[in-house]
Design an enzyme around this catalytic site. Structure first.
Site, PDB file in Angstrom:
ATOM      1  N   THR A   1       0.828  -1.211   0.000  1.00 20.04           N
ATOM      2  CA  THR A   1       0.000   0.000   0.000  1.00 20.04           C
ATOM      3  C   THR A   1       0.861   1.260   0.000  1.00 20.04           C
ATOM      4  OG1 THR A   1      -1.621  -1.171   1.346  1.00 20.04           O
ATOM      5  CG2 THR A   1      -1.800   1.222   1.273  1.00 20.04           C
TER       6      THR A   1
ATOM      7  N   ARG B   1     -13.426  -8.772   0.028  1.00 19.53           N
ATOM      8  CA  ARG B   1     -12.560  -8.345   1.124  1.00 19.53           C
ATOM      9  C   ARG B   1     -12.158  -6.888   0.961  1.00 19.53           C
ATOM     10  NH1 ARG B   1      -6.844  -6.453   1.654  1.00 19.53           N
ATOM     11  NH2 ARG B   1      -6.122  -7.159   3.684  1.00 19.53           N
ATOM     12  N   VAL B   2     -12.248  -6.141   2.048  1.00 23.04           N
ATOM     13  CA  VAL B   2     -11.740  -4.774   2.128  1.00 23.04           C
ATOM     14  C   VAL B   2     -10.759  -4.729   3.283  1.00 23.04           C
ATOM     15  CG1 VAL B   2     -12.311  -2.360   2.575  1.00 23.04           C
ATOM     16  CG2 VAL B   2     -13.841  -3.760   1.167  1.00 23.04           C
ATOM     17  N   GLY B   3      -9.566  -4.227   3.032  1.00 19.35           N
ATOM     18  CA  GLY B   3      -8.544  -4.182   4.069  1.00 19.35           C
ATOM     19  C   GLY B   3      -8.580  -2.898   4.870  1.00 19.35           C
TER      20      GLY B   3
ATOM     21  N   THR C   1       0.911   0.416   6.403  1.00 20.66           N
ATOM     22  CA  THR C   1       1.010  -0.544   5.316  1.00 20.66           C
ATOM     23  C   THR C   1       1.283  -1.910   5.926  1.00 20.66           C
ATOM     24  OG1 THR C   1       2.167  -1.096   3.248  1.00 20.66           O
ATOM     25  CG2 THR C   1       3.497  -0.131   4.998  1.00 20.66           C
ATOM     26  N   GLY C   2       0.798  -2.962   5.282  1.00 18.37           N
ATOM     27  CA  GLY C   2       1.007  -4.306   5.825  1.00 18.37           C
ATOM     28  C   GLY C   2      -0.239  -5.149   5.707  1.00 18.37           C
ATOM     29  N   ILE C   3      -0.342  -6.153   6.566  1.00 20.89           N
ATOM     30  CA  ILE C   3      -1.500  -7.037   6.546  1.00 20.89           C
ATOM     31  C   ILE C   3      -2.688  -6.318   7.180  1.00 20.89           C
ATOM     32  CG2 ILE C   3      -2.463  -9.229   7.328  1.00 20.89           C
ATOM     33  CD1 ILE C   3      -0.420  -9.575   5.186  1.00 20.89           C
ATOM     34  N   GLY C   4      -3.531  -5.765   6.330  1.00 24.15           N
ATOM     35  CA  GLY C   4      -4.629  -4.950   6.813  1.00 24.15           C
ATOM     36  C   GLY C   4      -5.618  -5.688   7.679  1.00 24.15           C
TER      37      GLY C   4
END
Length: 342
Positions: free
Chosen positions: A204, A232-234, A255-258
Site C-alpha cells: 500500500t 474483502r476490504v482491508g 502498510t502491511g497485513i490490513g
C-alpha cells in the site's frame, strides 16, 4: 534539489534518530515511491493544498502501478479481478472519504476525494462505489492486464495456494473451493501469516502531507492482498486504520497485513500518541509494539508526522521484513530513509 534528475539521499538510521529540526512543508510516503513524493511536493510548490498533494501523489502511484500493488493490473482476487481501496482525510475539518473493492475505475484516490466532497458519507464499497464514480464522471475501464491474468492462472495451477480460508472443507491448504464450514470444533489455525504478506504482494502507498500553513492531510491507495476472497476490504480505506490526519496533532499512515492492522486502528493510535507529546518515531514504535503483543511477527509498518514537521517510522520484524524504506521530502532534503524493524 527536486529536479527530475535529482537522486535522493538514502539514509539508514534507527527509528530513534529522526529527531532533526522540524520543517514545513513535509511529504512522507510509505515505501521508496520516489515519483509519488516528488509529485506531492511539486503540487505543494505550485500552490496546492496538503489535500491536493496527497491526492496527486497517490494518483501518481496508481498510474505507475507501483510494484504492482497499487492501481490497476495487479493483485487479482480469487476470481481474477483487480479491485481497489483508497481513502483521503482532511486534518483541518476531520472529513474523510474512502472507497473499498472499487471495480472498473482506475482513479481510486480521486473517487475517495469525491466521496468526501460530494456526499455526507465516509466510505462507499463494491459495485455501488463504481456506480457513484461513473456518476461523478470517472470512466469505466478494465483493470485487468496480462500480468494480473498470469498471476491468477499461476495461482489456480498451484491449487489456489496461498489463500485466506480457514476451518473449511475441503482443506484450503491443499485444494480450491468452493468451501463449506467445517463441522465440529474450530481449529486455532490463523491463516494470516508472515508468508502471506510480504513486500512482493502487499505494498500500500500511505502518504502524509503537511503544507506550509500547518494543514495536515493523509491518504492511501492499494489493490489489496493478492488472491483475496472477493469482497474483502482491508485497512487502507478505513479511517484510523489505513491513515488518519488531525491538524492539531499530526498524521500517520499504515502498510502491511490490513486484516490484522485494522483491528488496532494504528494510524489513529499513533496520532493520539503524538497529541500526548510523544515524538513521531516513538509514536510509531509504541503502536507497532501494541499489535505485536497479539501478532509477534505481523508484517506491517507505519509512518508518522507531527504538526510541526517532525517525522518517523517503525516496522514489525518478520521473516519478510527486517527493514522498512520510506520517502521524505521537506525544505532541506528529499531522501529515501530506512528503519530497522523491531
Amino acid at each position: 534539489m527536486g529536479s527530475p534528475g535529482y537522486v535522493p539521499l538514502i539514509l539508514a538510521l534507527s527509528a530513534s534518530c529522526f529527531l532533526a529540526a522540524s520543517q514545513l512543508p513535509l511529504a512522507v510516503t510509505t515505501w521508496p515511491y520516489h515519483s509519488a513524493v516528488q509529485t506531492a511536493w511539486n503540487t505543494l510548490q505550485s500552490g496546492g493544498s496538503a489535500l491536493d498533494a496527497v491526492e496527486e501523489g497517490c494518483s501518481r502511484c496508481e498510474i505507475d502501478q507501483c510494484r504492482g500493488t497499487v492501481g490497476y493490473g495487479g493483485n487479482p482476487d480469487e476470481h481474477g479481478e483487480t479491485t481497489l481501496d483508497a481513502m483521503i482525510m482532511n486534518g483541518d475539518t476531520m472529513e474523510a472519504g474512502g472507497v473499498g473493492q472499487l471495480r472498473r475505475i482506475k482513479s481510486a484516490i480521486r473517487v475517495a476525494r469525491a466521496v468526501m466532497e460530494h456526499t455526507s458519507h465516509s466510505l462507499l464499497v463494491g459495485e455501488s462505489a463504481s456506480e457513484f464514480a461513473q456518476n461523478m464522471g470517472f470512466p469505466s475501464e478494465d483493470l485487468t492486464t496480462n500480468k494480473s491474468l498470469s498471476m491468477h492462472a499461476d495461482w489456480l495451477n498451484q491449487r489456489c495456494q496461498p489463500n485466506f480460508w480457514k476451518n473449511v472443507v475441503p482443506n484450503a491448504e491443499t485444494s480450491c473451493g468452493p468451501y463449506k464450514p467445517m463441522k465440529g470444533p474450530l481449529s486455532k489455525q490463523n491463516r494470516i501469516s508472515a508468508q502471506l504478506g510480504n513486500i512482493h504482494n502487499h505494498d500500500t502507498i500511505g502518504m502524509v502531507v503537511i503544507d506550509k500553513t500547518g494543514s495536515v492531510a493523509a491518504g492511501t491507495s492499494t489493490n489489496g492482498l493478492s488472491h483475496k476472497i472477493p469482497g474483502r476490504v482491508g485497512d487502507s480505506p478505513i479511517v484510523g486504520a489505513g491513515a488518519y490526519a488531525d491538524s492539531t496533532a499530526g498524521a500517520a499512515a499504515a502498510t502491511g497485513i490490513g486484516d490484522i492492522m485494522m483491528r488496532f486502528l494504528p494510524s489513529y493510535q499513533a496520532v493520539e500518541y503524538m497529541r500526548m507529546g510523544i515524538e513521531p518515531a516513538r509514536a510509531c514504535q509504541k503502536t507497532i509494539n501494541r499489535i505485536q503483543k497479539y501478532y509477534p511477527q505481523m508484517f506491517g509498518a507505519l509512518i508518522c508526522a507531527n504538526r510541526t514537521g517532525g517525522y518517523g517510522a517503525a516496522c514489525s520484524k518478520s521473516p519478510e521484513l527486517v527493514q522498512f524504506h520510506f520517502m521524505v521530502y521537506n525544505p532541506s532534503k528529499v531522501s529515501e530513509e530506512i528503519v530497522d524493524c523491531i
